[in-house]
Design a protein around this motif. Structure first.
Motif, PDB file in Angstrom:
ATOM      1  N   GLU A 286      -9.117  -1.407  -4.127  1.00  0.00           N
ATOM      2  CA  GLU A 286      -8.644  -2.346  -3.105  1.00  0.00           C
ATOM      3  C   GLU A 286      -7.288  -2.889  -3.540  1.00  0.00           C
ATOM      4  OE1 GLU A 286      -9.622  -3.399  -0.034  1.00  0.00           O
ATOM      5  OE2 GLU A 286      -7.867  -4.711  -0.081  1.00  0.00           O
ATOM      6  N   LEU A 287      -6.321  -2.906  -2.631  1.00  0.00           N
ATOM      7  CA  LEU A 287      -4.985  -3.408  -2.927  1.00  0.00           C
ATOM      8  C   LEU A 287      -4.777  -4.759  -2.260  1.00  0.00           C
ATOM      9  CD1 LEU A 287      -3.132  -0.048  -2.253  1.00  0.00           C
ATOM     10  CD2 LEU A 287      -3.719  -1.004  -4.502  1.00  0.00           C
ATOM     11  N   LYS A 288      -4.123  -5.658  -2.977  1.00  0.00           N
ATOM     12  CA  LYS A 288      -3.835  -6.993  -2.447  1.00  0.00           C
ATOM     13  C   LYS A 288      -2.434  -7.410  -2.868  1.00  0.00           C
ATOM     14  CE  LYS A 288      -7.758  -8.040  -0.559  1.00  0.00           C
ATOM     15  NZ  LYS A 288      -7.795  -8.051   0.918  1.00  0.00           N
TER      16      LYS A 288
ATOM     17  N   GLU B 134       0.845  -1.206   0.000  1.00  0.00           N
ATOM     18  CA  GLU B 134       0.000   0.000   0.000  1.00  0.00           C
ATOM     19  C   GLU B 134       0.880   1.255   0.000  1.00  0.00           C
ATOM     20  OE1 GLU B 134      -2.652  -0.182   3.369  1.00  0.00           O
ATOM     21  OE2 GLU B 134      -3.528  -2.095   2.742  1.00  0.00           O
TER      22      GLU B 134
ATOM     23  N   ASP C 139      -8.622   1.061   0.947  1.00  0.00           N
ATOM     24  CA  ASP C 139      -7.179   1.280   0.816  1.00  0.00           C
ATOM     25  C   ASP C 139      -6.854   2.630   0.184  1.00  0.00           C
ATOM     26  OD1 ASP C 139      -6.638  -1.108   2.040  1.00  0.00           O
ATOM     27  OD2 ASP C 139      -6.547  -2.241   0.160  1.00  0.00           O
TER      28      ASP C 139
END
Ligand code: A3P
Ligand code: MG
Ligand code: MG
Length: 380
Positions: A249-251, A188, A232
């Motif tokens: 959304e970060l993954k 992130e 995020d």
């Protein structure tokens, strides 16, 4: 038209005679038409700062900066010397959401003139993460859950209780696991800036107390929902659609080298990613794929609306409709069981893989979770 002859209820008893005291989680029972799920509307947001203090505003919002398709982000950087970890033994329950409700209750006030002052015009208040767990339940084979429910002023509040096995796992994480949990937050930091015009600062401190949370309202069949979830970042383009459609959304995930690994991503990870982002209407997930040394070697976008097509090629894969129908049935089950309206009563719903959902009732117990300040404020 629905085929009622083939519609079996998930409410069962051990003997097969309907007693309605437990709820089955068997997938086959939930394979029917997708239920009505209204487009989620953001009704507000809040922020938690570096010391986990609540602010009724978006000060912790971050802006997505598209990375190189093949970056070399070292996710291990800063783990020893630039990491402040939130104390996850502190159970915040619904407190932050309740603070938001108190600060914004005019937005939620019942339009029925005769309704009591504590009436909120929603059936359920909870965290998005609790709903994510419900959505994935028919496919979960490892971790059970416990959800505490209190009916108060006509609204059902749902708050998670940590299971014994989750507590054991939390207290016995390996050093490798602790470090890998940091990697997601470090990604992130590589991809998010603090303001529209700034760039990410990979040299800064990662502090997992900080959070920006959206509060959304929606409806699943006849269940009016109000829930909050951590977001995020957002697109920085001023032309981007309004929230939640501008959210990203970060993954992170292990690098994919074989068709088997790609298949496993679809069968297991995409279920969790889809459930988490579909609920609040976040349209895309940006995934950073990392090697065993924690270096991100590629970045890929997954559009939530395309995930159901991606998984259709997988044999015996998860289905969004099963997730949503199970969640809907669980909420109906809760409405039917949790009838006494009192902040002192908790209906504790418990589930273990391969078992049915069961419940127990607790008055003035360790499970009570609505704080006194909330009871006083909302009944004023
Ligand atoms: P990754 O999911 O990229 O590994 P989120 O993706 O929901 O915004 O969460 C950010 C990061 O918090 C995750 O990044 C992961 O590192 C950590 N995290 C979230 N939920 C977790 C869980 N249940 N167990 C362990 N780590 C978790
Ligand atoms: Mg997050
Ligand atoms: Mg994330």
């Amino acid at each position: 038209p629905h085929n009622h002859q083939h519609h079996q209820s998930g409410w069962t008893s051990g003997q097969g005679t309907p007693s309605s005291q437990s709820l089955s989680t068997r997938r086959e029972l939930y394979e029917r038409d997708f239920p009505v799920y209204k487009q989620p509307v953001e009704v507000g947001c809040f922020s938690l700062d570096s010391e986990r203090r609540f602010f009724n505003d978006g000060r912790q919002m971050r802006y997505y900066v598209e990375p190189d398709r093949n970056p070399h982000f070292d996710l291990r950087d800063g783990y020893r010397d630039r990491f402040i970890k939130r104390d996850d033994s502190v159970k915040e329950k619904l407190d932050h959401i309740l603070r938001w409700v108190i600060a914004n209750r005019s937005k939620l006030k019942s339009k029925v003139p005769s309704a009591s002052s504590s009436a909120l015009d929603v059936d359920f208040v909870t965290w998005r993460g609790h709903l994510t767990k419900l959505l994935t339940t028919p496919y979960e084979t490892r971790e059970g859950w416990m959800l505490a429910v209190t009916r108060f002023g006509g609204t059902l509040y749902i708050s998670e209780v940590e299971t014994e096995s989750a507590r054991r796992e939390r207290e016995n994480r390996t050093e490798r696991h602790e470090e890998m949990m940091y990697w997601g937050y470090k990604f992130e930091q590589y991809t998010c800036a603090d303001t529209v015009h700034a760039l990410p600062d990979p040299g800064g401190v990662v502090n997992t107390n900080e959070a920006f949370c959206t509060v959304v309202q929606t409806r699943l069949a006849d269940h009016r929902l109000l829930f909050s979830g951590e977001v995020d970042c957002r697109e920085k383009d001023p032309e981007a659609p309004p929230p939640p459609a501008c959210y990203v959304e970060l993954k992170t995930s292990a690098e994919i080298c074989t068709p088997k690994q790609r298949s496993n991503l679809h069968r297991f990870k995409l279920l969790k990613w889809w459930a988490q982002s579909f609920l609040p209407g976040v349209p895309r997930v940006v995934a950073g794929f990392r090697d065993h040394e924690g270096v991100v070697v590629s970045v890929e976008t997954f559009h939530i609306s395309k995930i159901s097509h991606l998984i259709k090629n997988e044999y015996n894969c998860w289905k969004p409709t099963v997730c949503m129908n199970f969640c809907c049935e669980f909420l109906s089950f809760v409405k039917r069981i949790a009838t006494e309206d009192s902040h002192r009563v908790v209906y504790l719903f418990s589930w273990e893989p391969y078992k049915d959902v069961t419940y127990s009732v607790h008055r003035d117990s360790q499970y009570s979770f609505l704080p006194q300040w909330y009871i006083e404020e909302i009944t004023r």
